[in-house]
Design a protein around this motif. Sequence first.
Motif, PDB file in Angstrom:
ATOM      1  N   SER A  31      52.548  68.484  73.847  1.00 63.25           N
ATOM      2  CA  SER A  31      52.745  68.511  75.501  1.00 63.25           C
ATOM      3  C   SER A  31      52.090  67.553  75.756  1.00 63.25           C
ATOM      4  CB  SER A  31      52.902  69.784  76.053  1.00 63.25           C
ATOM      5  OG  SER A  31      51.927  69.876  77.402  1.00 63.25           O
ATOM      6  N   LYS A  32      52.062  66.816  77.074  1.00 68.95           N
ATOM      7  CA  LYS A  32      52.089  65.319  77.347  1.00 68.95           C
ATOM      8  C   LYS A  32      50.272  65.987  78.088  1.00 68.95           C
ATOM      9  CE  LYS A  32      55.087  62.068  78.274  1.00 68.95           C
ATOM     10  NZ  LYS A  32      55.134  61.250  79.535  1.00 68.95           N
ATOM     11  N   ILE A  33      50.403  67.671  78.621  1.00 67.06           N
ATOM     12  CA  ILE A  33      49.762  67.707  79.214  1.00 67.06           C
ATOM     13  C   ILE A  33      48.466  68.641  78.286  1.00 67.06           C
ATOM     14  CG2 ILE A  33      48.535  70.122  79.978  1.00 67.06           C
ATOM     15  CD1 ILE A  33      49.821  68.302  82.534  1.00 67.06           C
ATOM     16  N   GLN A  34      49.234  68.772  76.756  1.00 64.40           N
ATOM     17  CA  GLN A  34      48.051  69.115  75.928  1.00 64.40           C
ATOM     18  C   GLN A  34      47.490  67.779  75.020  1.00 64.40           C
ATOM     19  OE1 GLN A  34      51.169  71.389  73.316  1.00 64.40           O
ATOM     20  NE2 GLN A  34      50.578  73.664  73.827  1.00 64.40           N
ATOM     21  N   MET A  35      48.107  66.996  74.666  1.00 61.75           N
ATOM     22  CA  MET A  35      47.676  65.727  74.453  1.00 61.75           C
ATOM     23  C   MET A  35      45.999  65.461  75.576  1.00 61.75           C
ATOM     24  SD  MET A  35      48.585  65.349  71.727  1.00 61.75           S
ATOM     25  CE  MET A  35      48.268  63.250  71.714  1.00 61.75           C
ATOM     26  N   ALA A  36      46.374  65.197  77.091  1.00 65.21           N
ATOM     27  CA  ALA A  36      45.415  64.644  78.307  1.00 65.21           C
ATOM     28  C   ALA A  36      44.143  65.830  77.890  1.00 65.21           C
ATOM     29  CB  ALA A  36      46.236  64.693  79.038  1.00 65.21           C
ATOM     30  N   ILE A  37      44.765  67.692  77.951  1.00 65.48           N
ATOM     31  CA  ILE A  37      43.897  67.611  78.144  1.00 65.48           C
ATOM     32  C   ILE A  37      42.309  67.889  76.404  1.00 65.48           C
ATOM     33  CG2 ILE A  37      42.824  70.451  76.726  1.00 65.48           C
ATOM     34  CD1 ILE A  37      44.687  71.794  79.142  1.00 65.48           C
ATOM     35  N   PHE A  38      42.796  67.184  75.036  1.00 64.80           N
ATOM     36  CA  PHE A  38      42.751  67.171  73.904  1.00 64.80           C
ATOM     37  C   PHE A  38      42.150  65.594  73.479  1.00 64.80           C
ATOM     38  CE2 PHE A  38      42.515  65.373  69.210  1.00 64.80           C
ATOM     39  CZ  PHE A  38      42.168  67.006  68.678  1.00 64.80           C
ATOM     40  N   GLY A  39      42.598  64.672  75.148  1.00 62.83           N
ATOM     41  CA  GLY A  39      41.227  63.559  74.921  1.00 62.83           C
ATOM     42  C   GLY A  39      40.706  63.946  75.336  1.00 62.83           C
ATOM     43  N   TRP A  40      40.237  64.689  76.435  1.00 60.98           N
ATOM     44  CA  TRP A  40      39.567  64.593  77.533  1.00 60.98           C
ATOM     45  C   TRP A  40      38.518  65.308  76.754  1.00 60.98           C
ATOM     46  CZ3 TRP A  40      36.849  63.102  81.556  1.00 60.98           C
ATOM     47  CH2 TRP A  40      36.264  64.042  81.771  1.00 60.98           C
ATOM     48  N   LYS A  41      38.753  66.739  76.044  1.00 62.73           N
ATOM     49  CA  LYS A  41      37.534  67.220  75.440  1.00 62.73           C
ATOM     50  C   LYS A  41      36.801  66.078  73.760  1.00 62.73           C
ATOM     51  CE  LYS A  41      38.402  71.627  74.390  1.00 62.73           C
ATOM     52  NZ  LYS A  41      38.094  72.652  73.920  1.00 62.73           N
ATOM     53  N   LEU A  42      38.220  65.386  73.531  1.00 61.49           N
ATOM     54  CA  LEU A  42      37.362  63.995  72.512  1.00 61.49           C
ATOM     55  C   LEU A  42      36.053  62.990  73.121  1.00 61.49           C
ATOM     56  CD1 LEU A  42      37.934  63.310  69.412  1.00 61.49           C
ATOM     57  CD2 LEU A  42      39.867  61.928  70.051  1.00 61.49           C
ATOM     58  N   TYR A  43      36.863  62.886  74.238  1.00 61.86           N
ATOM     59  CA  TYR A  43      36.301  62.017  75.068  1.00 61.86           C
ATOM     60  C   TYR A  43      34.756  62.473  75.581  1.00 61.86           C
ATOM     61  CZ  TYR A  43      34.284  58.900  78.635  1.00 61.86           C
ATOM     62  OH  TYR A  43      33.692  58.364  79.820  1.00 61.86           O
ATOM     63  N   VAL A  44      35.128  63.948  76.130  1.00 65.03           N
ATOM     64  CA  VAL A  44      33.737  64.436  76.597  1.00 65.03           C
ATOM     65  C   VAL A  44      32.847  64.670  75.330  1.00 65.03           C
ATOM     66  CG1 VAL A  44      32.256  66.363  77.319  1.00 65.03           C
ATOM     67  CG2 VAL A  44      34.460  65.312  78.938  1.00 65.03           C
ATOM     68  N   THR A  45      33.367  65.031  73.760  1.00 70.41           N
ATOM     69  CA  THR A  45      32.226  65.811  72.598  1.00 70.41           C
ATOM     70  C   THR A  45      31.586  64.478  72.676  1.00 70.41           C
ATOM     71  OG1 THR A  45      33.358  67.416  72.379  1.00 70.41           O
ATOM     72  CG2 THR A  45      32.305  65.674  70.792  1.00 70.41           C
ATOM     73  N   LYS A  46      32.306  63.353  72.070  1.00 76.38           N
ATOM     74  CA  LYS A  46      32.069  61.956  71.703  1.00 76.38           C
ATOM     75  C   LYS A  46      30.974  61.216  72.108  1.00 76.38           C
ATOM     76  CE  LYS A  46      33.314  56.783  71.051  1.00 76.38           C
ATOM     77  NZ  LYS A  46      32.111  56.345  71.771  1.00 76.38           N
ATOM     78  N   ASN A  47      30.648  61.523  73.785  1.00 80.74           N
ATOM     79  CA  ASN A  47      29.687  61.191  74.253  1.00 80.74           C
ATOM     80  C   ASN A  47      28.184  62.219  74.329  1.00 80.74           C
ATOM     81  OD1 ASN A  47      30.212  58.801  75.774  1.00 80.74           O
ATOM     82  ND2 ASN A  47      32.438  59.921  76.596  1.00 80.74           N
ATOM     83  N   ALA A  48      28.669  63.501  74.464  1.00 81.49           N
ATOM     84  CA  ALA A  48      27.911  64.434  74.156  1.00 81.49           C
ATOM     85  C   ALA A  48      26.801  63.799  72.992  1.00 81.49           C
ATOM     86  CB  ALA A  48      28.088  65.877  74.590  1.00 81.49           C
ATOM     87  N   LEU A  49      27.681  63.623  71.955  1.00 81.86           N
ATOM     88  CA  LEU A  49      26.997  63.651  70.567  1.00 81.86           C
ATOM     89  C   LEU A  49      26.099  62.055  70.446  1.00 81.86           C
ATOM     90  CD1 LEU A  49      29.503  65.096  68.439  1.00 81.86           C
ATOM     91  CD2 LEU A  49      27.840  65.987  68.873  1.00 81.86           C
ATOM     92  N   ASP A  50      26.148  60.950  71.389  1.00 83.53           N
ATOM     93  CA  ASP A  50      26.009  59.902  70.682  1.00 83.53           C
ATOM     94  C   ASP A  50      24.499  59.779  71.303  1.00 83.53           C
ATOM     95  OD1 ASP A  50      28.685  57.730  71.676  1.00 83.53           O
ATOM     96  OD2 ASP A  50      28.591  58.903  69.912  1.00 83.53           O
TER      97      ASP A  50
END
Length: 50
Positions: A31-50
């Motif tokens: 769903s759109k909510i699940q995709m938004a949560i997935f995208g948020w977690k991906l964004y945070v993880t990417k920035n935490a690893l940089d």
Amino acid sequence: MKKQFFKFLAKVNKVLLPSFTKQGLDLSKASKIQMAIFGWKLYVTKNALD
């Protein structure tokens, strides 16, 4: 400073938000909510690893 903030957010996300990979979620059927949560977690993880 920025990296520490995102590492903290990643820990909060791990506790509060659901893990879709453990649930075996098919992203094409998410769903759109699940995709938004997935995208948020991906964004945070990417920035935490940089």
